[in-house]
Design a protein around this motif. Structure first.
Motif, PDB file in Angstrom:
ATOM      1  N   ASP A  38       0.855  -1.184   0.000  1.00  0.00           N
ATOM      2  CA  ASP A  38       0.000   0.000   0.000  1.00  0.00           C
ATOM      3  C   ASP A  38       0.894   1.238   0.000  1.00  0.00           C
ATOM      4  O   ASP A  38       1.179   1.818   1.047  1.00  0.00           O
ATOM      5  CB  ASP A  38      -0.913   0.003   1.229  1.00  0.00           C
ATOM      6  CG  ASP A  38      -1.893   1.170   1.221  1.00  0.00           C
ATOM      7  OD1 ASP A  38      -2.108   1.756   0.148  1.00  0.00           O
ATOM      8  OD2 ASP A  38      -2.439   1.498   2.296  1.00  0.00           O
ATOM      9  N   TYR A 151     -11.747  -7.388  -4.242  1.00  0.00           N
ATOM     10  CA  TYR A 151     -11.676  -5.926  -4.144  1.00  0.00           C
ATOM     11  C   TYR A 151     -10.966  -5.328  -5.356  1.00  0.00           C
ATOM     12  O   TYR A 151     -11.420  -4.327  -5.927  1.00  0.00           O
ATOM     13  CB  TYR A 151     -10.952  -5.522  -2.861  1.00  0.00           C
ATOM     14  CG  TYR A 151     -10.467  -4.090  -2.871  1.00  0.00           C
ATOM     15  CD1 TYR A 151     -11.366  -3.031  -2.905  1.00  0.00           C
ATOM     16  CD2 TYR A 151      -9.100  -3.798  -2.868  1.00  0.00           C
ATOM     17  CE1 TYR A 151     -10.920  -1.714  -2.933  1.00  0.00           C
ATOM     18  CE2 TYR A 151      -8.651  -2.495  -2.891  1.00  0.00           C
ATOM     19  CZ  TYR A 151      -9.562  -1.455  -2.926  1.00  0.00           C
ATOM     20  OH  TYR A 151      -9.116  -0.162  -2.964  1.00  0.00           O
ATOM     21  N   LYS A 155     -12.565  -2.652  -7.887  1.00  0.00           N
ATOM     22  CA  LYS A 155     -11.942  -1.335  -8.043  1.00  0.00           C
ATOM     23  C   LYS A 155     -11.653  -1.040  -9.516  1.00  0.00           C
ATOM     24  O   LYS A 155     -11.920   0.065 -10.008  1.00  0.00           O
ATOM     25  CB  LYS A 155     -10.645  -1.284  -7.232  1.00  0.00           C
ATOM     26  CG  LYS A 155      -9.942   0.072  -7.222  1.00  0.00           C
ATOM     27  CD  LYS A 155      -8.714   0.014  -6.342  1.00  0.00           C
ATOM     28  CE  LYS A 155      -7.957   1.341  -6.333  1.00  0.00           C
ATOM     29  NZ  LYS A 155      -8.697   2.393  -5.609  1.00  0.00           N
ATOM     30  N   ASN A 179     -14.723  -7.145   4.062  1.00  0.00           N
ATOM     31  CA  ASN A 179     -13.592  -6.338   3.603  1.00  0.00           C
ATOM     32  C   ASN A 179     -13.885  -5.469   2.384  1.00  0.00           C
ATOM     33  O   ASN A 179     -13.434  -4.322   2.312  1.00  0.00           O
ATOM     34  CB  ASN A 179     -12.406  -7.252   3.286  1.00  0.00           C
ATOM     35  CG  ASN A 179     -11.888  -7.974   4.507  1.00  0.00           C
ATOM     36  OD1 ASN A 179     -12.074  -7.514   5.632  1.00  0.00           O
ATOM     37  ND2 ASN A 179     -11.244  -9.113   4.300  1.00  0.00           N
ATOM     38  N   MET A 182     -15.906  -2.176   2.972  1.00  0.00           N
ATOM     39  CA  MET A 182     -15.080  -1.263   3.759  1.00  0.00           C
ATOM     40  C   MET A 182     -14.013  -0.607   2.885  1.00  0.00           C
ATOM     41  O   MET A 182     -13.788   0.614   2.956  1.00  0.00           O
ATOM     42  CB  MET A 182     -14.414  -2.017   4.908  1.00  0.00           C
ATOM     43  CG  MET A 182     -13.479  -1.166   5.764  1.00  0.00           C
ATOM     44  SD  MET A 182     -12.753  -2.104   7.127  1.00  0.00           S
ATOM     45  CE  MET A 182     -11.782  -3.321   6.215  1.00  0.00           C
ATOM     46  N   SER A 183     -13.364  -1.399   2.030  1.00  0.00           N
ATOM     47  CA  SER A 183     -12.322  -0.855   1.159  1.00  0.00           C
ATOM     48  C   SER A 183     -12.901   0.120   0.144  1.00  0.00           C
ATOM     49  O   SER A 183     -12.290   1.150  -0.161  1.00  0.00           O
ATOM     50  CB  SER A 183     -11.596  -1.994   0.438  1.00  0.00           C
ATOM     51  OG  SER A 183     -10.916  -2.824   1.359  1.00  0.00           O
ATOM     52  N   ARG A 185     -15.595   1.949   0.545  1.00  0.00           N
ATOM     53  CA  ARG A 185     -15.904   3.188   1.279  1.00  0.00           C
ATOM     54  C   ARG A 185     -14.635   4.013   1.471  1.00  0.00           C
ATOM     55  O   ARG A 185     -14.657   5.246   1.328  1.00  0.00           O
ATOM     56  CB  ARG A 185     -16.518   2.860   2.641  1.00  0.00           C
ATOM     57  CG  ARG A 185     -17.962   2.395   2.599  1.00  0.00           C
ATOM     58  CD  ARG A 185     -18.558   2.354   4.003  1.00  0.00           C
ATOM     59  NE  ARG A 185     -19.929   1.853   4.001  1.00  0.00           N
ATOM     60  CZ  ARG A 185     -20.260   0.594   4.247  1.00  0.00           C
ATOM     61  NH1 ARG A 185     -19.313  -0.305   4.516  1.00  0.00           N
ATOM     62  NH2 ARG A 185     -21.517   0.216   4.222  1.00  0.00           N
ATOM     63  N   ASN A 186     -13.545   3.348   1.805  1.00  0.00           N
ATOM     64  CA  ASN A 186     -12.280   4.058   1.990  1.00  0.00           C
ATOM     65  C   ASN A 186     -11.819   4.730   0.703  1.00  0.00           C
ATOM     66  O   ASN A 186     -11.122   5.749   0.741  1.00  0.00           O
ATOM     67  CB  ASN A 186     -11.199   3.097   2.486  1.00  0.00           C
ATOM     68  CG  ASN A 186     -11.433   2.638   3.912  1.00  0.00           C
ATOM     69  OD1 ASN A 186     -12.173   3.270   4.664  1.00  0.00           O
ATOM     70  ND2 ASN A 186     -10.817   1.529   4.296  1.00  0.00           N
ATOM     71  N   ASP A 187     -12.208   4.158  -0.439  1.00  0.00           N
ATOM     72  CA  ASP A 187     -11.876   4.755  -1.736  1.00  0.00           C
ATOM     73  C   ASP A 187     -12.780   5.937  -2.068  1.00  0.00           C
ATOM     74  O   ASP A 187     -12.556   6.625  -3.068  1.00  0.00           O
ATOM     75  CB  ASP A 187     -11.999   3.712  -2.851  1.00  0.00           C
ATOM     76  CG  ASP A 187     -10.873   2.686  -2.811  1.00  0.00           C
ATOM     77  OD1 ASP A 187      -9.844   2.948  -2.161  1.00  0.00           O
ATOM     78  OD2 ASP A 187     -11.030   1.620  -3.441  1.00  0.00           O
ATOM     79  N   GLY A 188     -13.830   6.138  -1.264  1.00  0.00           N
ATOM     80  CA  GLY A 188     -14.721   7.274  -1.484  1.00  0.00           C
ATOM     81  C   GLY A 188     -16.014   6.947  -2.196  1.00  0.00           C
ATOM     82  O   GLY A 188     -16.836   7.836  -2.432  1.00  0.00           O
ATOM     83  N   HIS A 189     -16.227   5.670  -2.548  1.00  0.00           N
ATOM     84  CA  HIS A 189     -17.463   5.296  -3.228  1.00  0.00           C
ATOM     85  C   HIS A 189     -18.604   5.151  -2.219  1.00  0.00           C
ATOM     86  O   HIS A 189     -18.379   4.947  -1.026  1.00  0.00           O
ATOM     87  CB  HIS A 189     -17.277   3.985  -3.996  1.00  0.00           C
ATOM     88  CG  HIS A 189     -16.190   4.052  -5.021  1.00  0.00           C
ATOM     89  ND1 HIS A 189     -16.231   4.923  -6.088  1.00  0.00           N
ATOM     90  CD2 HIS A 189     -15.021   3.368  -5.131  1.00  0.00           C
ATOM     91  CE1 HIS A 189     -15.139   4.766  -6.819  1.00  0.00           C
ATOM     92  NE2 HIS A 189     -14.389   3.841  -6.258  1.00  0.00           N
ATOM     93  N   LYS A 190     -19.835   5.247  -2.712  1.00  0.00           N
ATOM     94  CA  LYS A 190     -21.009   5.136  -1.850  1.00  0.00           C
ATOM     95  C   LYS A 190     -21.515   3.693  -1.835  1.00  0.00           C
ATOM     96  O   LYS A 190     -21.753   3.110  -2.891  1.00  0.00           O
ATOM     97  CB  LYS A 190     -22.130   6.051  -2.350  1.00  0.00           C
ATOM     98  CG  LYS A 190     -21.831   7.533  -2.249  1.00  0.00           C
ATOM     99  CD  LYS A 190     -23.013   8.349  -2.758  1.00  0.00           C
ATOM    100  CE  LYS A 190     -22.729   9.844  -2.700  1.00  0.00           C
ATOM    101  NZ  LYS A 190     -23.865  10.630  -3.249  1.00  0.00           N
TER     102      LYS A 190
END
Length: 213
Positions: A38, A151, A155, A179, A182-183, A185-190
């Motif tokens: 990461d 994921y 993505k 997972n 959550m990932s 959401r962390n990327d900014g998607h709804k």
């Protein structure tokens, strides 16, 4: 890439190039997830991608020196041809990353995507009727695909969609349903919905709305 195309149509070519750059960066970071990496910076992303993936042949040699090839902002007088070339480069790179995840899944036997993705037995409701996808959303069947490839696939799929479009992702119970949302959401998607596909909750469907970064 939607924003890159839109900006090019509005003759904002320099900023369009930057959006293409961001799409390439996102795809590279997604593929590095499969290596447990990461990166904290853009430079580290491109360096690790070169060392861990390009040099090992996971992507074509034409993507050597990725950061230098895509650039960040074009010159002030960026031409339409230059901007569209960068959009094409970014689109091709994202597709290459998608193909690489498929091959990784087969080689590592982490998924059965080639056999089951989109082709597995359809889930059914308590009444025995086949489950249908959410209206207005494409279904992406990732049942049987383990973390983190589920994921990464999601993505990359979202990277090729327009802002505001919706994708319904089908995932296994357990780590995938914990997972992947959550990932994202962390990327900014709804994340608009999460619910079981079947009465016994062996699989789940997650409705995602693409948010342009």
């Amino acid at each position: 890439l939607y924003q890159a195309r839109l900006l090019a149509e509005k003759h904002q070519y320099s900023v369009s190039v930057n959006k293409s750059y961001r799409a390439v960066l996102a795809a590279a970071k997604a593929l590095l997830v499969t290596e447990g990496i990461d990166p904290a910076t853009d430079a580290e992303t491109f360096s690790e991608f070169e060392r861990r993936l390009t040099e090992k042949g996971f992507v074509p040699a034409s993507y050597h020196n990725l950061g230098a090839q895509i650039g960040d902002l074009g010159p002030k007088d960026t031409s339409p041809e230059f901007a569209h070339a960068k959009i094409g480069f970014a689109r091709g790179f994202v597709e290459v990353c998608k193909a690489a995840t498929e091959q990784m899944g087969k080689d590592l036997k982490l998924s059965q995507a080639g056999k089951t993705e989109g082709a597995g037995k359809l889930p059914v409701t308590a009444a025995g009727a086949p489950v249908s996808g959410t209206a207005g959303a494409a279904v992406f069947d990732l049942r049987g695909v383990m973390c983190p490839l589920n994921y990464v696939k999601t993505k990359l799929k979202l990277e090729m969609m327009d802002a505001g479009e919706r994708l319904e992702v089908w995932l296994d119970a357990g780590d995938p349903i914990k997972n992947v949302p959550m990932s994202l959401r962390n990327d900014g998607h709804k994340i608009l919905a999460e619910e079981p596909l079947e009465p016994d909750a062996r699989h789940f469907k997650v409705l995602v709305e693409k948010v342009e970064g």
